[in-house]
Design a protein around this motif. Structure first.
Motif, mmCIF file in Angstrom:
data_model
loop_
_atom_site.group_PDB
_atom_site.id
_atom_site.type_symbol
_atom_site.label_atom_id
_atom_site.label_comp_id
_atom_site.label_asym_id
_atom_site.label_seq_id
_atom_site.Cartn_x
_atom_site.Cartn_y
_atom_site.Cartn_z
ATOM 1 N N LEU A 62 92.035 33.576 21.389
ATOM 2 C CA LEU A 62 92.085 33.884 22.834
ATOM 3 C C LEU A 62 91.416 32.751 23.630
ATOM 4 C CD1 LEU A 62 92.667 36.493 24.721
ATOM 5 C CD2 LEU A 62 90.215 36.845 24.577
ATOM 6 N N SER A 63 90.232 32.335 23.186
ATOM 7 C CA SER A 63 89.485 31.289 23.893
ATOM 8 C C SER A 63 90.208 29.946 23.823
ATOM 9 C CB SER A 63 88.087 31.122 23.289
ATOM 10 O OG SER A 63 87.340 32.285 23.516
ATOM 11 N N ALA A 64 90.887 29.690 22.701
ATOM 12 C CA ALA A 64 91.614 28.419 22.585
ATOM 13 C C ALA A 64 92.824 28.401 23.531
ATOM 14 C CB ALA A 64 92.078 28.229 21.143
ATOM 15 N N ARG A 65 93.454 29.544 23.703
ATOM 16 C CA ARG A 65 94.634 29.617 24.578
ATOM 17 C C ARG A 65 94.253 29.645 26.057
ATOM 18 N NH1 ARG A 65 99.407 31.685 22.155
ATOM 19 N NH2 ARG A 65 99.150 32.322 19.990
ATOM 20 N N TYR A 66 93.120 30.266 26.376
ATOM 21 C CA TYR A 66 92.692 30.429 27.777
ATOM 22 C C TYR A 66 91.231 29.964 27.871
ATOM 23 C CZ TYR A 66 96.443 34.019 27.475
ATOM 24 O OH TYR A 66 97.596 34.713 27.244
ATOM 25 N N PRO A 67 90.995 28.654 27.967
ATOM 26 C CA PRO A 67 89.610 28.155 27.950
ATOM 27 C C PRO A 67 88.743 28.840 29.000
ATOM 28 C CG PRO A 67 91.170 26.346 27.793
ATOM 29 C CD PRO A 67 91.987 27.571 28.061
ATOM 30 N N GLY A 68 87.537 29.226 28.603
ATOM 31 C CA GLY A 68 86.583 29.854 29.530
ATOM 32 C C GLY A 68 86.847 31.328 29.774
ATOM 33 N N VAL A 69 87.786 31.904 29.019
ATOM 34 C CA VAL A 69 88.234 33.277 29.312
ATOM 35 C C VAL A 69 87.138 34.337 29.112
ATOM 36 C CG1 VAL A 69 89.116 33.858 27.008
ATOM 37 C CG2 VAL A 69 90.227 34.807 29.039
ATOM 38 N N LEU A 70 86.136 34.058 28.274
ATOM 39 C CA LEU A 70 85.112 35.077 28.004
ATOM 40 C C LEU A 70 84.054 35.168 29.107
ATOM 41 C CD1 LEU A 70 84.499 34.728 24.158
ATOM 42 C CD2 LEU A 70 86.081 36.240 25.366
ATOM 43 N N GLU A 71 84.084 34.189 29.997
ATOM 44 C CA GLU A 71 83.110 34.192 31.092
ATOM 45 C C GLU A 71 83.258 35.474 31.916
ATOM 46 O OE1 GLU A 71 82.612 31.091 34.508
ATOM 47 O OE2 GLU A 71 82.735 30.081 32.546
ATOM 48 N N GLY A 72 82.175 36.204 32.094
ATOM 49 C CA GLY A 72 82.219 37.413 32.925
ATOM 50 C C GLY A 72 82.572 38.683 32.179
ATOM 51 N N VAL A 73 82.855 38.582 30.867
ATOM 52 C CA VAL A 73 83.161 39.809 30.104
ATOM 53 C C VAL A 73 81.883 40.644 30.003
ATOM 54 C CG1 VAL A 73 83.740 40.738 27.821
ATOM 55 C CG2 VAL A 73 85.085 38.855 28.772
ATOM 56 N N ASP A 74 81.946 41.898 30.460
ATOM 57 C CA ASP A 74 80.747 42.743 30.427
ATOM 58 C C ASP A 74 80.947 44.015 29.610
ATOM 59 O OD1 ASP A 74 82.531 43.729 32.248
ATOM 60 O OD2 ASP A 74 81.163 43.770 33.952
ATOM 61 N N MET A 75 82.074 44.095 28.875
ATOM 62 C CA MET A 75 82.319 45.264 28.015
ATOM 63 C C MET A 75 83.260 44.853 26.880
ATOM 64 S SD MET A 75 81.626 48.516 27.653
ATOM 65 C CE MET A 75 80.874 48.835 29.252
ATOM 66 N N ALA A 131 82.593 48.406 34.464
ATOM 67 C CA ALA A 131 82.747 47.042 33.960
ATOM 68 C C ALA A 131 83.690 46.289 34.896
ATOM 69 C CB ALA A 131 83.328 47.077 32.551
ATOM 70 N N THR A 132 83.652 44.964 34.807
ATOM 71 C CA THR A 132 84.605 44.198 35.634
ATOM 72 C C THR A 132 85.641 43.484 34.778
ATOM 73 O OG1 THR A 132 83.049 42.354 35.638
ATOM 74 C CG2 THR A 132 83.028 43.769 37.567
ATOM 75 N N ALA A 163 93.286 40.424 20.417
ATOM 76 C CA ALA A 163 92.203 40.483 21.409
ATOM 77 C C ALA A 163 92.805 40.254 22.793
ATOM 78 C CB ALA A 163 91.164 39.400 21.115
ATOM 79 N N ALA A 164 92.487 41.158 23.726
ATOM 80 C CA ALA A 164 93.064 41.058 25.076
ATOM 81 C C ALA A 164 91.955 41.149 26.120
ATOM 82 C CB ALA A 164 94.053 42.204 25.292
ATOM 83 N N ILE A 165 92.195 40.559 27.274
ATOM 84 C CA ILE A 165 91.285 40.732 28.398
ATOM 85 C C ILE A 165 91.946 41.697 29.389
ATOM 86 C CG2 ILE A 165 90.233 39.595 30.406
ATOM 87 C CD1 ILE A 165 88.829 38.825 27.825
ATOM 88 N N VAL A 166 91.190 42.728 29.791
ATOM 89 C CA VAL A 166 91.675 43.685 30.798
ATOM 90 C C VAL A 166 90.786 43.562 32.032
ATOM 91 C CG1 VAL A 166 91.933 46.143 31.344
ATOM 92 C CG2 VAL A 166 92.675 45.279 29.124
ATOM 93 N N GLU A 167 91.420 43.310 33.175
ATOM 94 C CA GLU A 167 90.668 43.140 34.430
ATOM 95 C C GLU A 167 91.636 43.329 35.603
ATOM 96 O OE1 GLU A 167 89.372 39.014 34.899
ATOM 97 O OE2 GLU A 167 91.081 38.355 33.712
ATOM 98 N N GLU A 168 91.134 43.112 36.808
ATOM 99 C CA GLU A 168 91.974 43.245 37.999
ATOM 100 C C GLU A 168 93.078 42.184 37.979
ATOM 101 O OE1 GLU A 168 89.727 43.165 41.637
ATOM 102 O OE2 GLU A 168 91.518 43.587 42.852
ATOM 103 N N VAL A 169 94.277 42.587 38.400
ATOM 104 C CA VAL A 169 95.406 41.643 38.481
ATOM 105 C C VAL A 169 95.988 41.724 39.899
ATOM 106 C CG1 VAL A 169 96.034 41.694 36.027
ATOM 107 C CG2 VAL A 169 96.985 43.427 37.561
#
Ligand code: ACO
Length: 340
Positions: A62-75, A131-132, A163-169
């Motif tokens: 996930l991080s290799a495909r979307y650099p910096g993607v884990l920033e702000g993950v709180d859950m 969570a955000t 592994a997926a990121i779920v957030e506002e779209v």
């Protein structure tokens, strides 16, 4: 506030076990397995590789495909049918290894429906502002809980993680509906003991490894994939003809074919990759979706229907508009890097 998936990564172990190899282990044949299930091979975890290890590797992808993607993950929410331990949660172990110590972490245990439940839990947490940004995983070391002398179960499953990121779209994207359910009368059809050596309806001494009544699960699966998919479409005001891609739990190609017939989504619009991975439980939907993104089938704005079923017996379905914006941003950044 629309919530959706903004990034997706996956991992499968390198070891591939073919049907031909299974022929040398017990009385079975490639022809029987392919004609009854559609499965040709599956990936198996190494001896020292567990669900958390595969989850971490999916997060690395996930991080290799979307650099910096884990920033702000709180859950961190991890769906798994084969957790490393009852506790600490597999989610907490993964969080610690990917630099997310301090984020909330919980496991979701709904067998193969778990990834759909986990997405819904993540959506609820973001909506409630608990969570955000949620890291949602499906991670499985099923090969560790299989009876490798039981030809009716061990041929079906494989290991892997998503592994997926779920957030506002942005408006117009994201989850449009969820349908989740369970029916305990089917509990004895698919089970694995944990603490108490007792599951109502399961003979004592038979649940140390995954146990299954294949025919019962088959009948149930055909019914609930159709029912829950239809309900998820209705809830979102959609019908079969609106669906660009259906991404079902990858258990058996015959189950998927009959479900397609039920709700009017043609097989050509269905993502199927179980021939190469088998049933990877909570990892199967993310593995199939990632493959369809990589080969260009699923695109920004596509109407998706995700459907799964599993032990419980349980089911989970969701209609969603795919948001490809985060992936586009990365592609643009990569182009800029190349230009520089
Ligand atoms: N190789 C050869 N023969 C086999 C094998 C095998 N691997 N496994 C079973 N057979 C035999 C049986 O012993 C039986 O022989 P018999 O007629 O002499 O008794 C015969 O094949 C037919 O067996 P059935 O169980 O009727 O076969 P069926 O067509 O139902 O296929 C299967 C079995 C593939 C397990 C199917 O029922 C199925 O896919 N069910 C759903 C399972 C599933 O999806 N589970 C995962 C749920 S998700 C989760 O939460 C984990």
């Amino acid at each position: 506030m629309p919530i959706g998936i903004t990034a997706l990564g996956t991992y499968v172990p390198t070891r591939v076990l073919t049907n031909k190899e299974l022929e040398g282990m017990f009385d079975t044949s490639d022809e029987w397995i392919v004609s009854r299930t559609g499965i040709r091979e599956r990936h198996l975890a190494a001896e020292d590789e567990f669900a958390s290890d595969m989850g971490v590797r999916a997060v690395n992808d996930l991080s290799a495909r979307y650099p910096g993607v884990l920033e702000g993950v709180d859950m961190v929410v991890c769906a798994t049918s084969s957790p490393d331990a009852l506790f600490p949660s597999t989610a907490a172990i993964i969080a610690g290894q990917v630099g997310l110590n301090g984020a909330g972490a919980l496991d979701v245990l709904v067998a193969c429906s778990g990834f759909m439940y986990a997405l819904s839990v993540a959506q609820g947490m973001v909506l409630a502002k608990t969570a955000t940004k949620v890291l949602v995983l499906g991670a499985e070391a099923l090969s560790k809980i299989l009876d490798w002398t039981d030809r009716t179960t061990c041929i079906l499953f494989g290991d892997g993680a998503g592994a997926a990121i779920v957030e506002e779209v942005p408006e117009g994207y994201g989850f449009q509906s969820f349908v989740l359910g369970a029916d305990s009368t089917g509990g004895p059809s698919l089970y694995k003991f944990a603490v108490a050596d007792h599951i109502p309806g399961v003979p004592v001494g038979t649940g140390a490894m995954l146990g299954m009544n294949g025919r019962e699960v088959f009948k149930f699966a055909v019914r609930v994939l159709g029912d829950s998919g239809e309900k998820a479409m209705n809830k979102a005001g959609l019908s079969g003809s609106d669906i660009d891609w259906m991404v079902p739990h990858q258990a058996n190609v015959r189950i998927i074919e009959s479900a397609c017939g039920r709700f009017g989504v043609p097989l050509e619009k269905t993502v199927i990759n179980l021939d190469r991975y088998g049933n990877t439980s909570t990892a199967s939907v993310p593995l199939a979706l990632r493959e369809a993104l990589d080969d260009g089938r699923v695109k920004d704005g596509d109407q998706l229907l995700l459907v799964a079923f599993g032990g419980g017996l349980s089911w989970g379905a969701s209609a969603m508009k795919w948001y490809g914006g985060a992936g586009r941003k990365v592609a643009v950044q990569e182009q800029e890097l190349v230009v520089k």
